[in-house]
Design a protein around this motif. Structure first.
Motif, PDB file in Angstrom:
ATOM      1  N   GLY A 117      -8.917   0.624  -1.248  1.00 27.25           N
ATOM      2  CA  GLY A 117      -9.550   1.134  -0.046  1.00 27.25           C
ATOM      3  C   GLY A 117      -9.245   0.314   1.204  1.00 27.25           C
ATOM      4  N   MET A 118      -8.804  -0.918   1.028  1.00 25.45           N
ATOM      5  CA  MET A 118      -8.495  -1.769   2.177  1.00 25.45           C
ATOM      6  C   MET A 118      -7.106  -1.519   2.764  1.00 25.45           C
ATOM      7  N   GLU A 119      -6.260  -0.772   2.064  1.00 27.08           N
ATOM      8  CA  GLU A 119      -4.940  -0.456   2.627  1.00 27.08           C
ATOM      9  C   GLU A 119      -5.102   0.196   4.008  1.00 27.08           C
ATOM     10  N   PRO A 120      -4.214  -0.111   4.967  1.00 26.32           N
ATOM     11  CA  PRO A 120      -2.995  -0.941   4.882  1.00 26.32           C
ATOM     12  C   PRO A 120      -3.233  -2.434   5.083  1.00 26.32           C
ATOM     13  N   LEU A 147       1.420  -2.458  13.302  1.00 23.98           N
ATOM     14  CA  LEU A 147       2.486  -2.932  12.425  1.00 23.98           C
ATOM     15  C   LEU A 147       2.083  -2.796  10.951  1.00 23.98           C
ATOM     16  N   LEU A 148       0.839  -3.089  10.619  1.00 21.49           N
ATOM     17  CA  LEU A 148       0.394  -2.929   9.231  1.00 21.49           C
ATOM     18  C   LEU A 148       0.478  -1.473   8.795  1.00 21.49           C
ATOM     19  N   ARG A 149       0.105  -0.558   9.681  1.00 22.61           N
ATOM     20  CA  ARG A 149       0.195   0.868   9.332  1.00 22.61           C
ATOM     21  C   ARG A 149       1.644   1.301   9.184  1.00 22.61           C
ATOM     22  N   ALA A 150       2.529   0.771  10.051  1.00 18.64           N
ATOM     23  CA  ALA A 150       3.941   1.136   9.955  1.00 18.64           C
ATOM     24  C   ALA A 150       4.559   0.610   8.660  1.00 18.64           C
ATOM     25  N   LEU A 151       4.188  -0.605   8.281  1.00 14.84           N
ATOM     26  CA  LEU A 151       4.715  -1.165   7.035  1.00 14.84           C
ATOM     27  C   LEU A 151       4.219  -0.382   5.836  1.00 14.84           C
ATOM     28  N   ALA A 152       2.955   0.065   5.881  1.00 14.40           N
ATOM     29  CA  ALA A 152       2.419   0.877   4.788  1.00 14.40           C
ATOM     30  C   ALA A 152       3.150   2.210   4.703  1.00 14.40           C
ATOM     31  N   ASP A 153       3.439   2.812   5.835  1.00  6.58           N
ATOM     32  CA  ASP A 153       4.182   4.074   5.848  1.00  6.58           C
ATOM     33  C   ASP A 153       5.581   3.884   5.261  1.00  6.58           C
ATOM     34  N   ALA A 154       6.218   2.739   5.577  1.00  6.48           N
ATOM     35  CA  ALA A 154       7.547   2.479   5.066  1.00  6.48           C
ATOM     36  C   ALA A 154       7.534   2.307   3.547  1.00  6.48           C
ATOM     37  N   ARG A 155       6.490   1.630   3.033  1.00  5.78           N
ATOM     38  CA  ARG A 155       6.381   1.459   1.585  1.00  5.78           C
ATOM     39  C   ARG A 155       6.104   2.804   0.912  1.00  5.78           C
ATOM     40  N   GLY A 156       5.344   3.658   1.600  1.00  2.00           N
ATOM     41  CA  GLY A 156       4.983   4.948   1.014  1.00  2.00           C
ATOM     42  C   GLY A 156       6.137   5.927   0.984  1.00  2.00           C
TER      43      GLY A 156
END
Length: 252
Positions: free
Chosen positions: A91-94, A243-252
């Motif tokens: 639940g803490m992502e990103p 940046l955290l949201r962008a990195l999460a999108d890239a991993r997804g």
């Protein structure tokens, strides 16, 4: 001797503890000197007043000739509590989040945290990963920490307070190791006067400024659960959040 040691650790007088635990000062003195053996119920009353961790409470019971009162199960066998840990981490992502034991060994982590730990050298990345060692070791994330002196000083102060509160086995050795890294601590008066100390981390995608919050279980009855904390890092500014949201999108 265990009662006296913890009473002195908490800087409490015999009179103070005896009144709070509803026993006479003479009885408490006899317990401390071994002239009287407390019942399991009395042990728990005294430990409640002295805020003794469950692992140490079991030592009280053993010293008095009783079986340990608090079970200790592996992390994987904590049932609903383990599921709750996984739910919090997901639940803490990103935002990066990690569950650690009392000596800061990683028990579980979400994808965001695992991404930060990816690429550690074998001696630091081998399970169980110690989060503080991985962060402050010169071969770990330390070269990426922009405010390393300030962050290291903050971490050392926190571990010292934790050691004073818990007397956990292995924590003193970890503290000594961490104190051996670097060239000393930054005095608090030289640090930025922020409300909290941020972790300023350089990444190939840009700098991150992170604040952390710790989550623990309320009223645990299992030793393992009593020692678990979930550390979550939140963005300290809008740029870090993006940046955290962008990195999460890239991993997804």
């Amino acid at each position: 001797m265990l009662v006296k040691r913890w009473r002195e650790r908490r800087r409490r007088s015999q009179l103070d503890v005896s009144l709070a635990a509803d026993l006479s000062t003479r009885h408490l003195s006899y317990i401390e000197t071994g002239r009287s053996t407390p019942s399991p119920e009395m042990i728990e009353r005294i430990c409640d007043e002295l805020d003794v961790p469950l692992r140490e409470r079991n030592r009280f019971h053993l010293a008095a000739g009783f079986a340990p009162a608090h079970p200790e199960r592996p992390f994987a066998d904590l049932g609903a509590a383990r599921q709750a840990v996984d739910a919090v981490l997901t639940g803490m992502e990103p935002n990066p989040a990690v569950a650690v034991n009392v000596c800061w060994d990683m028990l579980a982590a979400n994808d965001a945290m695992l991404a930060f730990l990816d690429g550690l050298p074998d001696e630091l990345g081998r399970a169980p990963v110690n989060i503080l060692r991985a962060t402050l070791h010169p071969d770990g994330l330390a070269p990426q920490v922009r405010n390393l002196g300030q962050w290291r000083s903050h971490v050392l102060r926190r571990v010292r307070r934790q050691l004073e509160r818990t007397a956990a086995d292995g924590l003193g050795e970890l503290l000594a190791e961490l104190e051996g890294y670097g060239d000393g601590e930054v005095p608090s008066e030289d640090a930025d006067h922020d409300l909290v100390v941020p972790l300023q981390l350089a990444t190939p995608y840009g700098d991150l400024s992170l604040l952390y919050a710790a989550t623990v279980f309320g009223s645990p009855r299992d030793v393992t659960l009593d020692e678990i904390a979930i550390e979550t890092f939140f963005p300290a500014d809008a740029a870090t959040g993006r940046l955290l949201r962008a990195l999460a999108d890239a991993r997804g």
